[in-house]
Design an enzyme around this catalytic site. Structure first.
Site, PDB file in Angstrom:
ATOM      1  CB  SER A  96      21.954  57.970   9.395  1.00 33.29           C
ATOM      2  OG  SER A  96      21.080  57.257   8.551  1.00 33.29           O
ATOM      3  CG  ASP A 237      20.468  53.153   7.194  1.00 37.35           C
ATOM      4  OD1 ASP A 237      19.921  52.268   7.896  1.00 37.35           O
ATOM      5  OD2 ASP A 237      20.268  54.367   7.379  1.00 37.35           O
ATOM      6  CG  ASP A 239      20.593  54.836  11.658  1.00 35.46           C
ATOM      7  OD1 ASP A 239      20.499  54.594  10.443  1.00 35.46           O
ATOM      8  OD2 ASP A 239      19.903  55.704  12.224  1.00 35.46           O
ATOM      9  CG  ASP A 241      16.993  54.947   9.930  1.00 39.95           C
ATOM     10  OD1 ASP A 241      17.843  54.621   9.067  1.00 39.95           O
ATOM     11  OD2 ASP A 241      16.831  56.128  10.297  1.00 39.95           O
TER      12      ASP A 241
END
Length: 448
Positions: A96, A237, A239, A241
Protein backbone atom coordinates in the site's frame (compact mmCIF):
# COMPACT_ATOMS: atom_id res chain seq x y z
CA UNK A 1 -4.34 -8.17 16.32
CA UNK A 2 -2.40 -11.23 15.20
CA UNK A 3 1.33 -11.83 15.15
CA UNK A 4 1.64 -11.80 11.36
CA UNK A 5 -1.30 -9.71 10.19
CA UNK A 6 -1.18 -6.00 10.93
CA UNK A 7 -3.77 -3.28 10.44
CA UNK A 8 -4.01 -4.18 6.78
CA UNK A 9 -2.60 -7.51 5.67
CA UNK A 10 0.85 -9.01 6.15
CA UNK A 11 3.72 -6.59 5.51
CA UNK A 12 7.45 -6.39 5.97
CA UNK A 13 10.73 -5.34 4.43
CA UNK A 14 11.42 -7.59 1.46
CA UNK A 15 14.28 -10.06 2.01
CA UNK A 16 14.46 -9.16 5.71
CA UNK A 17 11.28 -10.15 7.57
CA UNK A 18 9.41 -10.75 4.29
CA UNK A 19 11.64 -13.48 2.88
CA UNK A 20 10.73 -15.78 0.00
CA UNK A 21 10.65 -18.69 2.46
CA UNK A 22 8.15 -16.83 4.64
CA UNK A 23 6.04 -15.91 1.61
CA UNK A 24 5.94 -19.55 0.54
CA UNK A 25 4.87 -20.70 4.01
CA UNK A 26 2.23 -18.00 4.54
CA UNK A 27 0.83 -18.77 1.08
CA UNK A 28 0.71 -22.47 1.93
CA UNK A 29 -1.21 -21.47 5.05
CA UNK A 30 -3.61 -19.44 2.92
CA UNK A 31 -4.08 -22.40 0.59
CA UNK A 32 -5.01 -24.57 3.57
CA UNK A 33 -7.40 -21.83 4.74
CA UNK A 34 -9.10 -21.44 1.34
CA UNK A 35 -9.17 -25.23 0.83
CA UNK A 36 -10.02 -24.84 -2.86
CA UNK A 37 -9.45 -22.50 -5.78
CA UNK A 38 -9.45 -20.78 -8.03
CA UNK A 39 -7.58 -17.89 -6.36
CA UNK A 40 -7.06 -14.58 -8.16
CA UNK A 41 -3.56 -13.11 -7.77
CA UNK A 42 -2.59 -9.51 -8.54
CA UNK A 43 0.20 -7.14 -7.60
CA UNK A 44 1.24 -3.49 -7.48
CA UNK A 45 4.28 -1.89 -9.12
CA UNK A 46 6.83 -2.50 -6.37
CA UNK A 47 10.16 -3.92 -7.52
CA UNK A 48 9.68 -7.11 -5.50
CA UNK A 49 6.04 -7.70 -6.50
CA UNK A 50 6.58 -9.84 -9.60
CA UNK A 51 8.98 -12.28 -7.91
CA UNK A 52 6.64 -12.55 -4.91
CA UNK A 53 3.74 -13.29 -7.27
CA UNK A 54 5.71 -16.17 -8.79
CA UNK A 55 6.30 -17.67 -5.35
CA UNK A 56 2.62 -17.21 -4.45
CA UNK A 57 1.22 -18.91 -7.54
CA UNK A 58 3.80 -21.71 -7.40
CA UNK A 59 2.91 -22.40 -3.76
CA UNK A 60 -0.83 -22.35 -4.51
CA UNK A 61 -0.21 -24.81 -7.33
CA UNK A 62 1.89 -27.14 -5.19
CA UNK A 63 -0.94 -27.04 -2.62
CA UNK A 64 -3.36 -28.24 -5.29
CA UNK A 65 -5.21 -24.96 -5.80
CA UNK A 66 -5.90 -23.45 -9.21
CA UNK A 67 -4.99 -19.78 -9.59
CA UNK A 68 -5.24 -17.00 -12.14
CA UNK A 69 -2.93 -14.01 -12.44
CA UNK A 70 -4.46 -10.66 -13.37
CA UNK A 71 -1.11 -8.89 -13.26
CA UNK A 72 -0.47 -5.30 -12.21
CA UNK A 73 -3.77 -3.85 -10.99
CA UNK A 74 -5.05 -1.57 -8.20
CA UNK A 75 -6.07 -3.40 -5.04
CA UNK A 76 -9.80 -2.49 -5.41
CA UNK A 77 -9.70 -3.91 -8.94
CA UNK A 78 -8.52 -7.30 -7.69
CA UNK A 79 -11.11 -7.20 -4.90
CA UNK A 80 -14.01 -6.43 -7.23
CA UNK A 81 -12.86 -8.96 -9.84
CA UNK A 82 -12.55 -11.66 -7.17
CA UNK A 83 -16.23 -11.16 -6.33
CA UNK A 84 -17.64 -10.59 -9.79
CA UNK A 85 -15.69 -13.25 -11.67
CA UNK A 86 -16.45 -16.00 -9.15
CA UNK A 87 -13.07 -16.67 -7.55
CA UNK A 88 -12.91 -18.44 -4.21
CA UNK A 89 -10.50 -15.82 -2.91
CA UNK A 90 -7.79 -13.40 -3.90
CA UNK A 91 -4.25 -12.45 -2.93
CA UNK A 92 -3.03 -8.91 -3.63
CA UNK A 93 0.73 -8.38 -3.40
CA UNK A 94 1.23 -4.87 -2.08
CA UNK A 95 2.41 -2.82 0.87
CA UNK A 96 0.00 0.00 0.00
CA UNK A 97 1.52 3.31 1.18
CA UNK A 98 4.60 1.86 2.89
CA UNK A 99 8.10 2.86 1.68
CA UNK A 100 9.53 1.07 -1.40
CA UNK A 101 11.54 -1.53 0.51
CA UNK A 102 8.32 -2.98 1.96
CA UNK A 103 5.90 -5.43 0.42
CA UNK A 104 3.13 -7.67 1.65
CA UNK A 105 -0.05 -9.64 1.04
CA UNK A 106 -3.67 -8.56 1.33
CA UNK A 107 -5.94 -11.59 1.53
CA UNK A 108 -9.35 -11.30 -0.12
CA UNK A 109 -12.38 -13.49 0.64
CA UNK A 110 -14.73 -14.68 -2.10
CA UNK A 111 -17.05 -11.72 -1.39
CA UNK A 112 -14.35 -9.30 -2.61
CA UNK A 113 -13.45 -7.99 0.85
CA UNK A 114 -10.39 -8.65 2.96
CA UNK A 115 -10.79 -11.62 5.29
CA UNK A 116 -11.98 -10.89 8.82
CA UNK A 117 -9.78 -10.59 11.90
CA UNK A 118 -11.08 -13.98 13.02
CA UNK A 119 -10.03 -15.55 9.72
CA UNK A 120 -6.61 -13.88 9.96
CA UNK A 121 -6.10 -15.69 13.26
CA UNK A 122 -7.14 -18.99 11.59
CA UNK A 123 -4.48 -18.46 8.93
CA UNK A 124 -1.90 -17.70 11.61
CA UNK A 125 -2.80 -20.88 13.50
CA UNK A 126 -2.24 -22.90 10.33
CA UNK A 127 1.10 -21.14 9.84
CA UNK A 128 2.44 -21.66 13.35
CA UNK A 129 1.26 -25.29 13.56
CA UNK A 130 2.51 -25.95 10.00
CA UNK A 131 -0.79 -27.53 8.97
CA UNK A 132 -0.16 -27.04 5.27
CA UNK A 133 0.28 -29.82 2.75
CA UNK A 134 1.83 -30.58 -0.63
CA UNK A 135 -0.75 -31.91 -3.07
CA UNK A 136 -0.16 -34.93 -5.28
CA UNK A 137 -1.83 -32.99 -8.08
CA UNK A 138 -0.64 -29.50 -9.01
CA UNK A 139 -3.16 -26.71 -9.39
CA UNK A 140 -3.59 -25.12 -12.81
CA UNK A 141 -2.12 -21.61 -13.34
CA UNK A 142 -3.88 -19.33 -15.84
CA UNK A 143 -4.22 -15.61 -16.55
CA UNK A 144 -7.24 -13.37 -15.96
CA UNK A 145 -7.45 -10.64 -18.65
CA UNK A 146 -10.86 -9.25 -17.70
CA UNK A 147 -10.11 -7.81 -14.25
CA UNK A 148 -9.72 -4.12 -15.15
CA UNK A 149 -12.63 -4.09 -17.62
CA UNK A 150 -14.93 -5.71 -15.06
CA UNK A 151 -13.76 -3.30 -12.36
CA UNK A 152 -14.34 -0.17 -14.42
CA UNK A 153 -17.67 -1.46 -15.69
CA UNK A 154 -18.80 -1.91 -12.08
CA UNK A 155 -17.86 1.67 -11.22
CA UNK A 156 -19.69 3.11 -14.22
CA UNK A 157 -22.90 1.35 -13.22
CA UNK A 158 -23.03 3.46 -10.04
CA UNK A 159 -22.91 6.92 -11.66
CA UNK A 160 -24.68 9.07 -14.27
CA UNK A 161 -22.25 8.88 -17.18
CA UNK A 162 -24.34 11.08 -19.48
CA UNK A 163 -24.49 13.88 -16.92
CA UNK A 164 -20.75 13.70 -16.22
CA UNK A 165 -19.94 13.82 -19.94
CA UNK A 166 -22.09 16.94 -20.29
CA UNK A 167 -19.89 18.63 -17.66
CA UNK A 168 -16.72 18.13 -19.81
CA UNK A 169 -14.58 18.08 -16.65
CA UNK A 170 -10.84 18.61 -16.54
CA UNK A 171 -9.02 16.57 -13.93
CA UNK A 172 -5.39 16.39 -12.85
CA UNK A 173 -4.45 12.84 -11.87
CA UNK A 174 -1.43 12.38 -9.62
CA UNK A 175 -0.98 8.65 -10.04
CA UNK A 176 1.94 8.52 -7.62
CA UNK A 177 3.88 6.05 -9.83
CA UNK A 178 1.34 3.53 -8.54
CA UNK A 179 -1.18 0.95 -9.67
CA UNK A 180 -4.10 3.29 -10.45
CA UNK A 181 -2.12 4.28 -13.55
CA UNK A 182 -3.60 1.07 -14.98
CA UNK A 183 -7.22 2.07 -14.39
CA UNK A 184 -7.99 5.69 -13.43
CA UNK A 185 -6.96 7.30 -16.76
CA UNK A 186 -9.12 4.79 -18.66
CA UNK A 187 -12.10 5.56 -16.43
CA UNK A 188 -11.65 9.29 -16.94
CA UNK A 189 -11.54 8.83 -20.72
CA UNK A 190 -14.73 6.73 -20.60
CA UNK A 191 -16.44 9.53 -18.65
CA UNK A 192 -15.48 12.21 -21.15
CA UNK A 193 -12.92 13.91 -18.93
CA UNK A 194 -9.89 15.81 -20.09
CA UNK A 195 -7.02 14.50 -18.00
CA UNK A 196 -3.60 15.84 -17.13
CA UNK A 197 -1.29 13.19 -15.68
CA UNK A 198 1.40 13.54 -13.02
CA UNK A 199 3.72 10.72 -11.90
CA UNK A 200 1.99 8.44 -14.37
CA UNK A 201 4.88 6.02 -14.95
CA UNK A 202 4.62 2.98 -12.69
CA UNK A 203 7.80 2.77 -10.64
CA UNK A 204 8.25 0.73 -7.47
CA UNK A 205 10.68 3.28 -6.07
CA UNK A 206 7.89 5.93 -6.11
CA UNK A 207 10.28 8.68 -7.24
CA UNK A 208 7.59 11.31 -7.88
CA UNK A 209 6.38 12.09 -4.38
CA UNK A 210 6.42 8.84 -2.42
CA UNK A 211 3.77 6.14 -2.14
CA UNK A 212 1.46 8.00 0.26
CA UNK A 213 -0.26 11.24 -0.80
CA UNK A 214 -0.02 13.86 1.95
CA UNK A 215 -0.63 17.62 2.04
CA UNK A 216 3.15 18.05 2.25
CA UNK A 217 3.99 16.23 -1.00
CA UNK A 218 1.14 17.32 -3.28
CA UNK A 219 2.45 20.77 -4.17
CA UNK A 220 2.96 19.76 -7.80
CA UNK A 221 -0.64 18.57 -8.02
CA UNK A 222 -1.90 21.80 -6.49
CA UNK A 223 0.07 23.98 -8.90
CA UNK A 224 -0.98 21.93 -11.93
CA UNK A 225 -4.67 22.17 -10.99
CA UNK A 226 -4.44 25.97 -10.85
CA UNK A 227 -2.29 26.23 -13.98
CA UNK A 228 -4.59 24.06 -16.07
CA UNK A 229 -7.79 25.54 -14.60
CA UNK A 230 -8.93 22.02 -13.77
CA UNK A 231 -12.17 21.23 -11.96
CA UNK A 232 -10.18 19.30 -9.37
CA UNK A 233 -7.14 17.15 -8.82
CA UNK A 234 -6.79 13.74 -7.23
CA UNK A 235 -3.81 11.81 -5.86
CA UNK A 236 -3.74 8.05 -5.28
CA UNK A 237 -1.62 5.94 -2.96
CA UNK A 238 0.64 3.11 -4.11
CA UNK A 239 -2.00 0.42 -4.59
CA UNK A 240 -4.81 2.78 -5.58
CA UNK A 241 -7.35 2.17 -2.85
CA UNK A 242 -7.03 5.63 -1.27
CA UNK A 243 -7.39 9.10 -2.78
CA UNK A 244 -6.79 12.69 -1.72
CA UNK A 245 -8.52 15.57 -3.54
CA UNK A 246 -7.41 19.07 -4.50
CA UNK A 247 -10.06 21.70 -5.25
CA UNK A 248 -9.98 24.07 -8.23
CA UNK A 249 -8.15 26.73 -6.21
CA UNK A 250 -5.28 24.36 -5.43
CA UNK A 251 -6.33 23.60 -1.85
CA UNK A 252 -5.54 20.06 -0.72
CA UNK A 253 -8.46 18.46 1.13
CA UNK A 254 -8.01 16.07 4.01
CA UNK A 255 -9.51 12.60 3.71
CA UNK A 256 -11.94 13.49 6.48
CA UNK A 257 -13.27 16.60 4.73
CA UNK A 258 -13.78 14.92 1.37
CA UNK A 259 -15.47 11.98 3.11
CA UNK A 260 -17.93 14.40 4.74
CA UNK A 261 -18.86 15.82 1.34
CA UNK A 262 -19.25 12.45 -0.36
CA UNK A 263 -21.21 11.07 2.60
CA UNK A 264 -23.57 14.06 2.58
CA UNK A 265 -24.23 13.56 -1.14
CA UNK A 266 -24.88 9.82 -0.87
CA UNK A 267 -27.02 10.09 2.27
CA UNK A 268 -29.23 12.69 0.60
CA UNK A 269 -30.07 10.03 -1.98
CA UNK A 270 -30.25 7.18 0.54
CA UNK A 271 -31.55 8.60 3.87
CA UNK A 272 -31.96 6.50 7.00
CA UNK A 273 -28.82 4.55 6.16
CA UNK A 274 -25.87 3.30 8.19
CA UNK A 275 -22.33 4.64 7.92
CA UNK A 276 -19.21 3.02 9.36
CA UNK A 277 -16.00 4.84 10.23
CA UNK A 278 -13.07 4.41 12.59
CA UNK A 279 -12.54 6.14 15.93
CA UNK A 280 -9.89 8.51 14.51
CA UNK A 281 -12.23 10.07 11.93
CA UNK A 282 -13.92 13.47 12.18
CA UNK A 283 -16.72 13.88 14.72
CA UNK A 284 -18.61 16.12 12.27
CA UNK A 285 -19.85 13.01 10.45
CA UNK A 286 -22.44 12.47 13.21
CA UNK A 287 -23.96 15.86 12.33
CA UNK A 288 -23.97 15.07 8.59
CA UNK A 289 -25.59 11.70 9.22
CA UNK A 290 -28.28 13.05 11.57
CA UNK A 291 -29.48 15.43 8.84
CA UNK A 292 -30.61 12.40 6.85
CA UNK A 293 -31.71 10.36 9.89
CA UNK A 294 -28.75 8.07 9.37
CA UNK A 295 -26.58 6.37 11.99
CA UNK A 296 -22.80 6.34 12.46
CA UNK A 297 -21.05 3.29 13.91
CA UNK A 298 -17.34 3.39 14.79
CA UNK A 299 -14.63 0.74 14.74
CA UNK A 300 -10.95 0.29 15.44
CA UNK A 301 -8.60 1.80 12.85
CA UNK A 302 -8.14 -0.34 9.75
CA UNK A 303 -10.00 -0.90 6.51
CA UNK A 304 -10.67 -4.53 7.48
CA UNK A 305 -12.54 -3.36 10.58
CA UNK A 306 -14.62 -0.85 8.62
CA UNK A 307 -15.31 -3.15 5.66
CA UNK A 308 -16.42 -6.12 7.73
CA UNK A 309 -18.63 -3.89 9.90
CA UNK A 310 -20.22 -2.51 6.72
CA UNK A 311 -21.14 -6.03 5.63
CA UNK A 312 -22.53 -6.95 9.04
CA UNK A 313 -24.59 -3.76 9.38
CA UNK A 314 -25.54 -3.50 5.68
CA UNK A 315 -24.04 -0.01 5.68
CA UNK A 316 -23.96 2.05 2.50
CA UNK A 317 -20.84 4.10 3.37
CA UNK A 318 -17.55 3.47 5.11
CA UNK A 319 -14.50 5.68 5.37
CA UNK A 320 -11.18 6.37 7.06
CA UNK A 321 -9.51 9.72 7.66
CA UNK A 322 -6.61 8.79 5.38
CA UNK A 323 -8.58 9.11 2.14
CA UNK A 324 -10.02 5.61 2.15
CA UNK A 325 -13.67 5.84 1.08
CA UNK A 326 -16.03 2.88 0.62
CA UNK A 327 -19.29 2.85 -1.31
CA UNK A 328 -21.27 -0.23 -0.34
CA UNK A 329 -23.37 -0.38 -3.50
CA UNK A 330 -20.16 -1.05 -5.46
CA UNK A 331 -18.00 -2.94 -2.95
CA UNK A 332 -17.36 -2.52 0.77
CA UNK A 333 -13.70 -1.66 0.31
CA UNK A 334 -11.57 1.44 -0.15
CA UNK A 335 -11.51 2.39 -3.80
CA UNK A 336 -9.72 5.42 -5.26
CA UNK A 337 -11.36 5.30 -8.69
CA UNK A 338 -14.86 4.70 -7.33
CA UNK A 339 -14.36 7.67 -5.01
CA UNK A 340 -13.28 9.87 -7.92
CA UNK A 341 -16.36 8.80 -9.90
CA UNK A 342 -18.68 9.72 -7.02
CA UNK A 343 -17.16 13.20 -6.85
CA UNK A 344 -17.61 13.62 -10.61
CA UNK A 345 -21.25 12.54 -10.24
CA UNK A 346 -21.73 15.04 -7.40
CA UNK A 347 -20.25 17.99 -9.29
CA UNK A 348 -22.21 17.11 -12.44
CA UNK A 349 -25.41 16.96 -10.42
CA UNK A 350 -25.00 20.19 -8.46
CA UNK A 351 -23.17 22.24 -11.08
CA UNK A 352 -21.08 23.81 -8.31
CA UNK A 353 -17.33 24.00 -7.94
CA UNK A 354 -15.63 21.68 -5.47
CA UNK A 355 -14.64 24.60 -3.24
CA UNK A 356 -18.24 25.82 -3.08
CA UNK A 357 -19.43 22.35 -2.13
CA UNK A 358 -16.78 22.16 0.59
CA UNK A 359 -17.83 25.54 1.97
CA UNK A 360 -21.31 24.12 2.61
CA UNK A 361 -19.96 21.70 5.23
CA UNK A 362 -19.80 22.40 8.98
CA UNK A 363 -16.33 23.65 10.01
CA UNK A 364 -13.77 21.23 11.34
CA UNK A 365 -9.99 21.17 11.45
CA UNK A 366 -7.93 18.02 11.72
CA UNK A 367 -4.27 17.09 11.76
CA UNK A 368 -2.05 14.09 12.34
CA UNK A 369 1.60 13.19 12.74
CA UNK A 370 3.74 10.15 13.46
CA UNK A 371 6.77 9.42 15.62
CA UNK A 372 9.04 6.40 15.97
CA UNK A 373 7.77 4.29 18.83
CA UNK A 374 8.16 0.74 20.19
CA UNK A 375 5.38 -1.27 21.83
CA UNK A 376 6.92 -0.79 25.27
CA UNK A 377 7.20 2.98 24.75
CA UNK A 378 3.59 3.09 23.62
CA UNK A 379 2.45 1.43 26.86
CA UNK A 380 4.11 4.28 28.77
CA UNK A 381 2.30 6.84 26.58
CA UNK A 382 -1.03 5.17 27.39
CA UNK A 383 -0.27 5.28 31.12
CA UNK A 384 0.49 9.01 31.03
CA UNK A 385 -2.57 9.93 28.96
CA UNK A 386 -4.89 7.83 31.12
CA UNK A 387 -4.21 10.26 33.97
CA UNK A 388 -5.73 13.13 31.93
CA UNK A 389 -9.10 14.38 33.32
CA UNK A 390 -11.14 13.77 30.16
CA UNK A 391 -13.51 11.17 28.72
CA UNK A 392 -11.43 8.32 27.35
CA UNK A 393 -12.04 5.87 24.50
CA UNK A 394 -9.73 2.83 24.50
CA UNK A 395 -11.16 1.22 21.36
CA UNK A 396 -7.82 1.66 19.59
CA UNK A 397 -4.95 3.19 21.51
CA UNK A 398 -6.37 6.10 23.53
CA UNK A 399 -8.68 8.94 22.51
CA UNK A 400 -9.35 11.90 24.80
CA UNK A 401 -12.51 13.97 24.25
CA UNK A 402 -11.43 17.42 25.43
CA UNK A 403 -14.77 19.17 24.74
CA UNK A 404 -17.74 18.83 22.38
CA UNK A 405 -15.65 19.59 19.28
CA UNK A 406 -12.06 18.75 20.26
CA UNK A 407 -10.25 15.46 20.75
CA UNK A 408 -6.76 13.97 20.64
CA UNK A 409 -5.88 10.34 19.87
CA UNK A 410 -2.69 8.26 19.94
CA UNK A 411 -2.43 4.74 18.58
CA UNK A 412 0.32 2.30 17.66
CA UNK A 413 0.56 1.62 13.93
CA UNK A 414 -0.17 -1.92 12.79
CA UNK A 415 2.02 -1.60 9.69
CA UNK A 416 5.11 0.35 10.82
CA UNK A 417 7.12 0.79 14.10
CA UNK A 418 5.53 4.18 14.78
CA UNK A 419 2.80 5.81 16.85
CA UNK A 420 0.23 7.98 15.07
CA UNK A 421 -1.23 11.08 16.68
CA UNK A 422 -4.54 12.56 15.54
CA UNK A 423 -6.52 15.62 16.63
CA UNK A 424 -9.61 17.63 15.70
CA UNK A 425 -11.05 20.97 16.82
CA UNK A 426 -13.44 23.70 15.68
CA UNK A 427 -10.72 26.22 14.74
CA UNK A 428 -7.18 26.06 13.39
CA UNK A 429 -5.73 28.01 16.32
CA UNK A 430 -7.37 25.73 18.88
CA UNK A 431 -6.28 22.66 16.92
CA UNK A 432 -2.67 23.88 16.84
CA UNK A 433 -2.73 24.54 20.58
CA UNK A 434 -4.14 21.11 21.41
CA UNK A 435 -1.93 19.19 19.03
CA UNK A 436 1.30 20.89 20.07
CA UNK A 437 0.52 20.37 23.75
CA UNK A 438 -0.06 16.63 23.41
CA UNK A 439 2.69 16.06 20.89
CA UNK A 440 5.13 17.46 23.45
CA UNK A 441 3.63 15.22 26.15
CA UNK A 442 4.15 12.16 23.96
CA UNK A 443 7.70 13.18 23.01
CA UNK A 444 8.53 13.77 26.68
CA UNK A 445 7.61 10.16 27.42
CA UNK A 446 9.83 8.90 24.59
CA UNK A 447 12.75 11.07 25.70
CA UNK A 448 12.87 9.58 29.19
Amino acid sequence: MGKLFGTNGVRGVFEEDLTLDFISKITASLAAFFKKGPILVGYDGRVSSTIISKVVIATLSSSGLDSAVCGLVPTPCLQYATKKLGYNGGIMITASHNPPQYNGLKVIAKDGIEISREDELKVEEIYFTKKWKISKKFGIITTEPKAIDVYLSGIKKQINIKKIKSLHPTIVLDLGNGAQAEAAPILCKDLGCKTILINEKIDGAFPGRGSEPTPQNLEKLSKMVVKSKADFGIAFDGDGDRSIFCDESGKILTGDRSALLLSKYILQKYPKSKLITSVNSTSVIEKIASDSQSNVLRTKVGSVEVSRKMVKEKAIIGFEENGGFMFGKHNQVRDGSMTMAILLDLLATTGNSLSKEMDSLPPSFTTKDKINCTKDEFKKIIQILQSEPYKKDLTDGIKLSLDTSSWIMVRLSGTEPIARIYAESSSQSKLDEIFNKYLQKVKAVLDR
